[in-house]
Design an enzyme around this catalytic site. Structure first.
Site, PDB file in Angstrom:
ATOM      1  N   CYS A   2     -12.878   4.924  -8.514  1.00 44.94           N
ATOM      2  CA  CYS A   2     -12.244   5.860  -7.600  1.00 44.94           C
ATOM      3  C   CYS A   2     -11.804   5.139  -6.339  1.00 44.94           C
ATOM      4  CB  CYS A   2     -13.235   6.935  -7.178  1.00 44.94           C
ATOM      5  SG  CYS A   2     -13.896   7.851  -8.558  1.00 44.94           S
TER       6      CYS A   2
ATOM      7  N   HIS B  50       0.781 -11.837  -0.323  1.00 43.92           N
ATOM      8  CA  HIS B  50       0.190 -11.846  -1.655  1.00 43.92           C
ATOM      9  C   HIS B  50       0.516 -10.535  -2.357  1.00 43.92           C
ATOM     10  CE1 HIS B  50      -2.606 -11.886  -4.947  1.00 43.92           C
ATOM     11  NE2 HIS B  50      -3.139 -10.776  -4.505  1.00 43.92           N
TER      12      HIS B  50
ATOM     13  N   HIS C 193     -10.034 -11.352 -12.896  1.00 45.70           N
ATOM     14  CA  HIS C 193     -10.639 -10.149 -13.478  1.00 45.70           C
ATOM     15  C   HIS C 193     -11.587 -10.496 -14.601  1.00 45.70           C
ATOM     16  CE1 HIS C 193      -6.862  -8.898 -11.571  1.00 45.70           C
ATOM     17  NE2 HIS C 193      -7.613  -7.914 -11.148  1.00 45.70           N
TER      18      HIS C 193
ATOM     19  N   CYS D  10      -5.965 -13.508  -7.522  1.00 42.82           N
ATOM     20  CA  CYS D  10      -6.256 -12.421  -6.582  1.00 42.82           C
ATOM     21  C   CYS D  10      -7.547 -12.750  -5.835  1.00 42.82           C
ATOM     22  CB  CYS D  10      -6.356 -11.083  -7.323  1.00 42.82           C
ATOM     23  SG  CYS D  10      -6.217  -9.646  -6.234  1.00 42.82           S
TER      24      CYS D  10
END
Ligand code: GLN
Ligand code: ZN
Length: 759
Positions: free
Chosen positions: A520, A645, A698, A730
């Site tokens: 969320c 970025h 990730h 990232c």
């Protein structure tokens, strides 16, 4: 009275109950019964909260994602998932997340792809197709929820995604034509209608949101053909469109053989009159007049002015609803205890929006006199918002009027800036850096929480953060990175943090909105003119720079990202609000520069996300978005290096805009596409510096040196080596130091190899 209904209710729970139930189930701490029980309780509660409606949505609740639910309803489960052992729930979570709770490491499979739901910040699981796709109806879940709702005394209106939108939103993995699957798919929809008819359903909401996007002629034809082939029997279909105007799909939508149509009367208000003219007289028109995408109170009197003549003309054919599913707003304003009372009185979350809808319908039916008090309260709240001194700041307005075009342009061209900067920083070829954040350890989270709850003194907290900064810098120095960062330990979230330090912003306690699965976000609420009253990041940046001889990047969130990840005021154009944000960021940039920070990164992670649904409107958005970035960034001296970025992966169609930002260096996500994405930068001849992310943050996997060297060599075929940077794709905040240290070690080693081989 006009019938009132809802297109969907937020399912995560006012206290994020679903999130916590899911995560403990995934961790194996609770079983599926506990999860299903929480889900059933939430549904019960949500239907109760929609009690004043004539029809409540059923099937809008989902354990993960409503598009994924649709794939299971249609039996479109990829074979890699179907072949694994286990029950439906396991298969469901494997497709959602790559693994089910009981899976050992060897049993993980590729999860379905996640992508953004239209122009919202919600992400759905992309349906997968190939030419062998076969559909098979499994209506059990939907039927049992219909029974559940009925048993609890509600009039159920099931909600499903229509066949064209379902196909359009999916991906044909083998490049086959998705529309070839349509006949088969329609057979299953017809079976679904039969099953629903047998269960005694009267109305079915069938969502076709792609009608608000540009459709090629053969897709438009497919709409007409398929809806004629649907055999809905006694079931009445309400075709729901939302998020935008129908434009050249308008007549098509009006003429489809359905029993009613829902129009987003917030975003497509200008089309309502035309729809009324075109809509055959036996069809119902549902108007989405309460904004399902934002959190402001509706102006009920103005809506009555608007709706009274329409109600007169349409009578019972007029239905009312929120503009779209309320999935995109928080649940209940009633839980907020810390919002300032005036700001609070201007807002409406999902529960309050349904109350507005109910009031609206009653006042339309019985006249305004009967509801004087409620209408007066509403009018007073709106008046207080209009009159509030909090929403307007004369200094900000004056500063915007005083803007001059040269403020948005660098003094010199990139080439001369680059030469100057190189003289100053003396960086090696293939300089290494990171995107900003470093692991947010339990200690960091704990300290932030204690400080927020006033359980940690300001000074102690500052010392803690200083220690963290020193630690982070030491790590980067020993890893051998060239341009360092302070690590962002003081930030919970890149937008929330700045919103806490800017005037014009408020923050809710429980204003959570689902982003994907159990994730969320809590967008801050931008209610007034934005002003920066004091420097925000300067003390941290200065402290960090004082610890090392290497350059430390200042780290800011850009104006467009602040805008796109906030709930923003609806009383002025978004572009205007964005310009105010840009001025605030600009002040911070100039203060950083003054404080001796010569490399400043302005993140625009959400720039692409803000693109309008229709391409014809892209250039307008990009023009003002890029202008805002330039205003925030380009006031610096030539020797100051601006980085930006962006962490998304499609650039081809917006390259010109990205180049127009004129950042000295842009770092982007490219590793997952094996540098293919750089093609866009190559074809366009992107003129400035680029750091194509060399590994996927990730994933917990540690990238190999060879792999990074190979990727960078591939990049160097397209972009001159002198303009290339080496960095992850990232920020590293979600990773652990145990993962980050070896990954960056390899990244730095790869840079060394590249330098050696290009001598
Ligand atoms: N500077 C931010 C970070 O490193 C950027 C995050 C993002 O792009 N989403 O965390
Ligand atoms: Zn990113």
């Amino acid at each position: 009275m006009p019938l009132i209904h809802n297109l969907g209710f937020p399912r995560i729970g006012a206290q994020r109950e679903l999130k916590f139930a899911l995560e403990s189930y995934w961790r194996g701490e609770t079983n599926s019964h506990a999860l299903e029980a929480t889900a059933a309780n939430l549904r019960t509660e949500h239907w109760q909260r929609q009690d004043t409606l004539d029809l409540v949505p059923v099937g809008d609740f989902s354990l993960y994602d409503q598009v994924l639910d649709m794939s299971f309803l249609l039996g479109n489960v990829p074979s890699r998932i179907r072949e694994l052992e286990g029950d439906d729930l396991q298969a469901y979570f494997r497709l959602a997340r790559g693994r089910a709770p009981q899976d050992s490491d060897t049993q993980s499979v590729a999860a379905g792809e996640l992508t953004k739901w239209f122009d919202t910040n919600y992400h759905y699981i992309v349906p997968e197709f190939d030419q062998n796709t076969r559909f098979q109806l499994d209506v059990s879940r939907l039927l049992s929820q219909i029974i559940e709702a009925r048993t609890q005394g509600h009039d159920a209106k099931p909600v499903i995604l229509g066949p064209l939108s379902y196909l359009r939103l999916g991906k044909a993995r083998d490049g086959s034509n998705k529309l070839d699957l349509l006949p088969q798919l329609l057979t299953v929809y017809n079976e679904l209608f039969e099953a629903l008819q047998a269960s005694g359903i009267e109305w079915l909401q069938i969502d076709e949101p792609i009608l608000a996007t540009e459709l090629e002629a053969h897709w438009q034809r497919a709409f007409t053909q398929s809806y004629h082939e649907l055999r809905r029997g006694d079931i009445k279909l309400l075709l729901a469109t939302y998020f935008g105007e129908l434009q050249d799909n308008l007549i098509l939508a009006c003429e489809l053989p359905v029993d009613g149509i829902h129009i987003d009367a917030i975003n497509a208000r200008s089309e309502v009159a035309k729809v009324i003219d075109w809509l055959p007289v036996h069809k119902v028109l549902s108007l989405g007049v309460i904004d399902g995408r934002n959190i402001w109170k509706a102006d009920i009197n103005a809506l009555l002015d608007y709706l009274e003549p329409i109600h007169k003309r349409l009578g019972d054919r007029l239905w009312l609803a929120p503009s779209c599913s309320l999935l995109h707003v928080p649940v209940d304003l009633g839980n907020e205890t810390t919002l300032e009372s005036d700001v609070c009185s201007w807002l409406a979350f999902a529960v309050q929006k349904l109350a507005e809808l109910t009031l609206l319908a009653h006042a339309l039916e019985n006249g305004r006199d009967e509801h004087q008090e409620a209408l007066r309260n509403n009018a007073e709240a709106l008046q207080s918002r209009r009159d509030s001194e909090k929403t307007s700041n004369p200094q900000v307005r004056a500063a915007l009027l005083a803007l001059r075009p040269e403020m948005s342009s660098r003094r010199s061209e990139f080439a001369s800036r680059a030469a100057l900067q190189q003289n100053q920083f003396n960086l090696p070829l293939f300089p290494t850096t990171s995107i900003g954040s470093f692991p947010q350890t339990i200690e960091i989270r704990r300290a932030r929480k204690l400080f927020r709850e006033n359980k940690l003194e300001q000074q102690e907290y500052e010392h803690f953060l200083q220690r963290e900064i020193r630690h982070c810098l030491q790590q980067q120095e020993s890893l051998g990175l060239d341009v360092l960062v302070h690590g962002e330990a003081e930030r919970n979230d890149m937008v929330e943090y700045f919103s806490e330090h800017l005037q014009g912003y408020a923050r809710s306690q429980y204003g959570w909105v689902q982003s994907y699965g159990s994730r969320c976000v809590k967008p801050p609420i931008l209610y007034g003119d934005v002003a920066r009253t004091q420097a925000i990041t300067v003390p941290w940046a200065k402290y960090a720079q004082a610890q090392t001889a290497k350059p430390v990047k200042g780290m800011l969130t850009g104006p467009v990202t602040l805008l796109n990840w906030s709930f923003v005021r609806d009383d002025q154009p978004r572009s205007e609000t964005c310009r105010q944000l840009a001025l605030a960021v600009r002040d911070e940039v100039l203060d950083l520069e003054q404080a001796g920070i010569s490399i400043i990164q302005i993140d625009e992670a959400a720039l692409r996300e803000g693109l309008p649904l229709r391409r014809s409107q892209w250039s307008n958005y990009l023009d003002w978005a890029v202008a805002c970035f330039r205003l925030s960034a380009n006031g610096v001296q030539d020797g100051t290096q601006i980085h930006t970025h962006m962490c998304y992966s499609e650039f081809n169609d917006i390259m010109e805009a990205i180049a127009a930002m004129d950042a000295d260096v842009i770092t982007i996500e490219t590793s997952r596409s094996d540098m293919e994405l750089l093609d866009a930068f190559d074809q366009f001849a992107y003129p400035n510096g680029i750091g194509p992310g060399v590994y996927d943050i990730h994933s917990p996997n540690i990238p190999h040196v060879d792999q990074i060297v190979r990727l960078m060599k591939k990049a160097a075929l397209k972009i001159p080596a002198q303009r290339l940077w080496v960095n992850p794709d990232c920020g590293l905040k979600t990773r652990r130091w145990e993962e980050v240290a070896p990954a960056l070690t390899n990244m730095v080693a790869a840079a060394h190899q590249l330098r050696a081989s290009s001598l």
